[in-house]
Design a protein around this motif. Sequence first.
Motif, PDB file in Angstrom:
ATOM      1  N   UNK A  74       0.785  -1.223   0.000  1.00  0.00           N
ATOM      2  CA  UNK A  74       0.000   0.000   0.000  1.00  0.00           C
ATOM      3  C   UNK A  74       0.817   1.272   0.000  1.00  0.00           C
ATOM      4  N   UNK A  75       0.190   2.350  -0.534  1.00  0.00           N
ATOM      5  CA  UNK A  75       0.814   3.664  -0.596  1.00  0.00           C
ATOM      6  C   UNK A  75      -0.218   4.738  -0.288  1.00  0.00           C
ATOM      7  N   UNK A  76       0.167   5.685   0.541  1.00  0.00           N
ATOM      8  CA  UNK A  76      -0.587   6.936   0.700  1.00  0.00           C
ATOM      9  C   UNK A  76       0.354   8.069   0.353  1.00  0.00           C
ATOM     10  N   UNK A  77      -0.144   9.019  -0.446  1.00  0.00           N
ATOM     11  CA  UNK A  77       0.664  10.154  -0.882  1.00  0.00           C
ATOM     12  C   UNK A  77      -0.090  11.444  -0.614  1.00  0.00           C
ATOM     13  N   UNK A  78       0.554  12.369   0.079  1.00  0.00           N
ATOM     14  CA  UNK A  78       0.032  13.721   0.287  1.00  0.00           C
ATOM     15  C   UNK A  78       0.962  14.682  -0.439  1.00  0.00           C
ATOM     16  N   UNK A  79       0.401  15.558  -1.270  1.00  0.00           N
ATOM     17  CA  UNK A  79       1.238  16.400  -2.120  1.00  0.00           C
ATOM     18  C   UNK A  79       0.666  17.800  -2.251  1.00  0.00           C
ATOM     19  N   UNK A  80       1.554  18.772  -2.126  1.00  0.00           N
ATOM     20  CA  UNK A  80       1.266  20.163  -2.471  1.00  0.00           C
ATOM     21  C   UNK A  80       2.304  20.563  -3.514  1.00  0.00           C
ATOM     22  N   UNK A  81       1.908  20.824  -4.773  1.00  0.00           N
ATOM     23  CA  UNK A  81       2.895  20.969  -5.848  1.00  0.00           C
ATOM     24  C   UNK A  81       3.732  22.240  -5.770  1.00  0.00           C
ATOM     25  N   UNK A  82       3.170  23.316  -5.219  1.00  0.00           N
ATOM     26  CA  UNK A  82       3.873  24.599  -5.125  1.00  0.00           C
ATOM     27  C   UNK A  82       4.339  25.112  -6.481  1.00  0.00           C
ATOM     28  N   UNK A  83       3.570  24.783  -7.493  1.00  0.00           N
ATOM     29  CA  UNK A  83       3.746  25.326  -8.839  1.00  0.00           C
ATOM     30  C   UNK A  83       2.391  25.232  -9.515  1.00  0.00           C
ATOM     31  N   UNK A  84       1.984  26.235 -10.288  1.00  0.00           N
ATOM     32  CA  UNK A  84       0.672  26.182 -10.925  1.00  0.00           C
ATOM     33  C   UNK A  84       0.638  25.142 -12.041  1.00  0.00           C
ATOM     34  N   UNK A  85      -0.577  24.705 -12.373  1.00  0.00           N
ATOM     35  CA  UNK A  85      -0.743  23.752 -13.458  1.00  0.00           C
ATOM     36  C   UNK A  85      -0.863  22.324 -12.971  1.00  0.00           C
ATOM     37  N   UNK A  86      -0.878  21.404 -13.930  1.00  0.00           N
ATOM     38  CA  UNK A  86      -1.000  19.983 -13.613  1.00  0.00           C
ATOM     39  C   UNK A  86       0.288  19.480 -12.989  1.00  0.00           C
ATOM     40  N   UNK A  87       0.158  18.602 -11.994  1.00  0.00           N
ATOM     41  CA  UNK A  87       1.284  18.210 -11.152  1.00  0.00           C
ATOM     42  C   UNK A  87       1.549  16.702 -11.143  1.00  0.00           C
ATOM     43  N   UNK A  88       0.738  15.891 -11.851  1.00  0.00           N
ATOM     44  CA  UNK A  88       0.799  14.449 -11.644  1.00  0.00           C
ATOM     45  C   UNK A  88       1.373  13.624 -12.770  1.00  0.00           C
ATOM     46  N   UNK A  89       2.399  14.141 -13.466  1.00  0.00           N
ATOM     47  CA  UNK A  89       3.016  13.368 -14.547  1.00  0.00           C
ATOM     48  C   UNK A  89       4.015  12.327 -14.048  1.00  0.00           C
ATOM     49  N   UNK A  90       4.428  12.421 -12.796  1.00  0.00           N
ATOM     50  CA  UNK A  90       5.517  11.586 -12.293  1.00  0.00           C
ATOM     51  C   UNK A  90       5.187  10.110 -12.237  1.00  0.00           C
ATOM     52  N   UNK A  91       6.186   9.284 -12.522  1.00  0.00           N
ATOM     53  CA  UNK A  91       6.028   7.836 -12.531  1.00  0.00           C
ATOM     54  C   UNK A  91       6.398   7.223 -11.183  1.00  0.00           C
ATOM     55  N   UNK A  92       5.621   6.240 -10.747  1.00  0.00           N
ATOM     56  CA  UNK A  92       6.002   5.384  -9.625  1.00  0.00           C
ATOM     57  C   UNK A  92       6.926   4.291 -10.143  1.00  0.00           C
ATOM     58  N   UNK A  93       8.011   4.046  -9.404  1.00  0.00           N
ATOM     59  CA  UNK A  93       8.986   3.047  -9.826  1.00  0.00           C
ATOM     60  C   UNK A  93       9.305   2.109  -8.663  1.00  0.00           C
TER      61      UNK A  93
END
Length: 332
Positions: free
Chosen positions: A204-223
């Motif tokens: 399992x994974x829980x992720x809390x994120x505040x991007x601190x940059x405008x626009x879409x923030x979720x392009x990152x890959x899980x590896x």
Amino acid sequence: MELWQLDNTRTRSISAENPTGAPGQGGRATTGTGAHAARFLGVGWKVSPSILLDDGETATLADISGPGVVRHIWLTTDRGALHDIFLRMSWDNAAEPAIELPVGYFFCNGWGELALVSSEMVVVGPAGGLNSYWPMPFREHATITLENRSGRTVPVYYQVTYTEEDVPATAGYLHTQWSRRNPLGHPAIHTVLDTVPGPGRYVGTFLAMQPNAPGWWGEGEFKFYLDGDTDFPTICGTGTEDYFGGAWNFDIDGTYRMYSAPYVGLVQVLPPDEIYQQDQQFGMYRWHARDPICFDCDLRVTVQALGWQGDAYLPLENADIASTAWWYQTSR
């Protein structure tokens, strides 16, 4: 665990009304946080439904002899203190706890407002009922504690339900790893799970994120780097929202859409009526209950903090990211 299977398993439950879980010992308290309300009713009428946990104090919620399996944990406390109360669990007298993190992050709550969760492994009900359904086997001994670092006294209502039963040699111990980086820094890669030994199963994974940059923030890959992987992983996802069961930026017609399903969910968007703002805060979970990541030797898990600018990816080095990883392994 088949519901229809009748064997020698026995259920026990620990709470402020039965601190040891011993048979026939529930509801016997003569003093407690409910004593005044029960003064006209007497013993057996909710005399001790909770404890008061002072600032700086650690309370042992459960101290259990094995073998057995913790089946359900329910607790509630001051909702404003979920990041300042630390939950710890230890198995079989290990020197270090297998689980150690702010209690909110164990229940998929990473920000200041309560997030409701309706999943198989974690449920958070209205007003702050925190439920865990992770099975937690132990062979000799289990200890569950809470430490209050909030600066004030908080009430704690709790119930730990477990079964007394044999635990097979192949059973692993549940572990968590919590980490937070703010700002994330360079490179814009967050380690969800630092290298741990196998054999094991990531669940399992829980992720809390505040991007601190405008626009879409979720392009990152899980590896997932398994069993000796070095520069490149064996398992590589296609994007953050994809890993959490979503698609196309989590939005429809310019609005984020939250959801909470048995194994995946986006349970927090703050504020909920805005989109692509740099200070928005997000909370997401994924349970690998049906698709565990199995490893033999070792495992490391990372996620890229990657946004979008114009027609190119944007590393989010100023992002505020926190995560909780759940996995089972043979060592305590």
